[in-house]
Design a protein around this motif. Structure first.
Motif: not given
Ligand code: FES
Ligand code: FE2
Lengths: 79, 423
Positions: B242-263
């Motif tokens: 979970t990333r605090d992008l500043g300015g009140g924006h935020s995200e769940n960055d799911l990429r690390p998990e998907f890269r793990k599978f690489g599909e």
């Protein structure tokens, strides 16, 4: 902010209104968020769209207003 | 409200602490009025997408808070955001949700406006001293600033302030990511909006959008029925952040998990073979290596302050109506030039947030139960400390927490407080 152009030209052709002086293809176009009349000058290769409010205005246009628009120097061939 | 202002501390110092927020922030009508002025009528707010008004003279209805607005594209292609209120006696000028017209005629006395807001004329004009007498003076309300990024249109009631790009900050990259999923580099919102009224304060929705703690509980049923791999993304074992992008924006960055599978396409719960047309267009457009990376990493899950939420395949716009009520509009993402995947995007979106969609129903139940709860007297606070001791700073200087941490919420409240304390 360039307009997004839909890929296809969705027009329902109605027909061609033609005389010895001019030739115009008429269709209803559905590319936008509501239908518009599409008028294509088959001799001059120009297209104009008219929405419902504009068409209603044409219906109510006084004859002398319309004649003024027909003056060749009014728009198309003005200096 | 039980908190009182003492010394130099502001009212919001008393209500917002680093790891807890006061319940009255969700129920106080006075605070809501202040939010309208300091947030909704001051910052950039998402109002629609360029693809919703593709042709000259197209328009759609939209809103910022309780303000009824029209997003129009004039004959020259320029976008305008107009207040849907006649300058004569205040009648509603546009009724339809969308249409194509170069001008708008008020149903009450026929005053007619160009689709840039200018008054064009009025019936029986002798009553105003003839034609041309009041045109310059009376027109529709026009929002002074309208701008777009990757086709997403934002508007502001304030004529001064940070530019849209400054407002978006790091969140702009997430809109780029979304557009990059299209073989033509364009995401569109052309599937139509569904409106859903919710008996909850808008901030409960914003907080929930990047809350990775609840999915396993609230959405367990839909994950179970569909065999979706999404649930596992939000667990103690997940490498997502979970990333605090500043300015009140935020995200769940799911990429690390998907890269793990690489599909490729795992994020969409499918395989490349099953969306063959899309995948081959992507490979053609970007080359095998880049296309594969994009298809593995998938779409963003980002909350853009204060009202735009992109949840991979669907987009939400939050519209507050009062302290206790808001409307959520939702639509499916459409990828330009994508072929076969667009239909699937619509049907998946319908399944999750359509009229009988399970995700939206699940979440709404939670918002409304929360709203009911915050109206009670004790305890007075809501806790947002989860993960505060394991929060880190990533290589780009953003605060990150694990998949289930409340890092995004803390980022939201910090920004909220700075806006509410501003004069
Ligand atoms: S209120 Fe719109 S014309 Fe009178
Ligand atoms: Fe949820």
């Amino acid at each position: 902010m360039a307009p997004y152009r839909p890929p296809s030209d969705q027009s329902r052709e109605i027909g061609i209104v033609e005389s010895e002086f001019a030739s115009v293809r008429i269709s209803i176009n559905d590319d936008g968020n509501g239908p518009r009349l599409r008028l294509e000058d088959l001799r001059g290769d120009k297209v104009r769209y008219l929405d419902a409010l504009e068409l209603e205005t044409l219906v109510w246009l006084r004859d002398e207003h319309l004649s003024a628009l027909l003056d060749p120097s009014a728009d198309r061939w003005r200096e | 409200m039980t908190a009182t202002v003492s010394g130099k501390a502001s009212k919001y110092d008393q209500l917002i602490e680093p790891t807890r927020v006061h319940g009255s922030l969700y129920t106080d009508d006075e605070i809501f009025r202040e939010e309208l002025e300091k947030i909704w009528y001051r910052t950039w707010v998402f109002v629609g997408h360029e693809s919703e008004v593709p042709e000259p003279n197209d328009y759609v209805r939209t809103a910022i808070g309780p303000q009824d607005l029209v997003l129009s594209r004039d004959r020259e292609g320029v976008l305008h955001v107009l207040v849907n209120r006649c300058a004569h006696r205040g009648n509603l000028v546009c009724d339809d949700q969308r249409g194509n017209s170069s001008s708008f005629r008020c149903p009450y006395h026929g005053w007619t406006y160009k689709n840039n807001g200018d008054l064009l004329g009025y019936p029986f004009n002798r009553g105003y001293g003839g034609k041309g007498n009041i045109e310059g003076e009376l027109g529709l309300g026009v929002l002074p600033r309208v701008d777009s990024y990757q086709g997403f249109v934002f508007a502001s009631f304030a004529s001064e302030g940070p530019s849209l790009v400054e407002h978006l900050g790091a969140a702009a990259r997430e809109l780029d990511r979304l557009a990059g999923l299209s073989p033509e580099g364009k995401a569109e919102l052309t599937a139509g909006w569904l409106k859903h009224q919710t008996g909850a304060n808008w901030k409960l929705l914003v907080e929930n959008e990047t809350d990775g703690y609840h999915p396993q509980f609230v959405h367990g049923a839909i994950f179970g029925v569909t065999g979706s791999p999404i649930g596992a993304l939000y667990s103690d074992k997940s490498t997502a952040v979970t990333r605090d992008l500043g300015g009140g924006h935020s995200e769940n960055d799911l990429r690390p998990e998907f890269r793990k599978f690489g599909e490729p396409m795992r994020w969409f719960g499918t395989t490349e073979e099953r969306v063959f047309e899309y995948a081959s267009r992507m490979r053609e457009a970007y080359g095998d290596e880049d296309a594969e990376r994009v298809m593995i990493e998938g779409a963003p899950h980002v909350m853009i302050f204060p009202n735009l939420f992109i949840a991979e395949i669907q987009v939400f716009a939050i519209q507050p109506l009062s302290a206790h009520e808001c409307v959520q509009r939702s639509t499916a993402v459409q990828l330009r030039g994508a072929g076969d995947i667009n239909k699937r995007l619509v049907s998946q979106c319908m399944g999750s947030v359509g009229p009988a969609g399970m995700l939206l129903a699940d979440d709404t139940e939670m918002y409304e139960r929360n709203q009911y709860g915050v109206g009670m007297r004790k305890p007075e606070w809501l806790d947002i400390r989860r993960g505060v001791d394991r929060e880190r700073v990533d290589e780009n200087g953003f605060k990150i927490g694990t998949a289930t941490d409340e890092t995004g919420m803390r980022g939201f409240w910090g920004h909220y407080k700075s806006l509410m304390e501003a004069e």
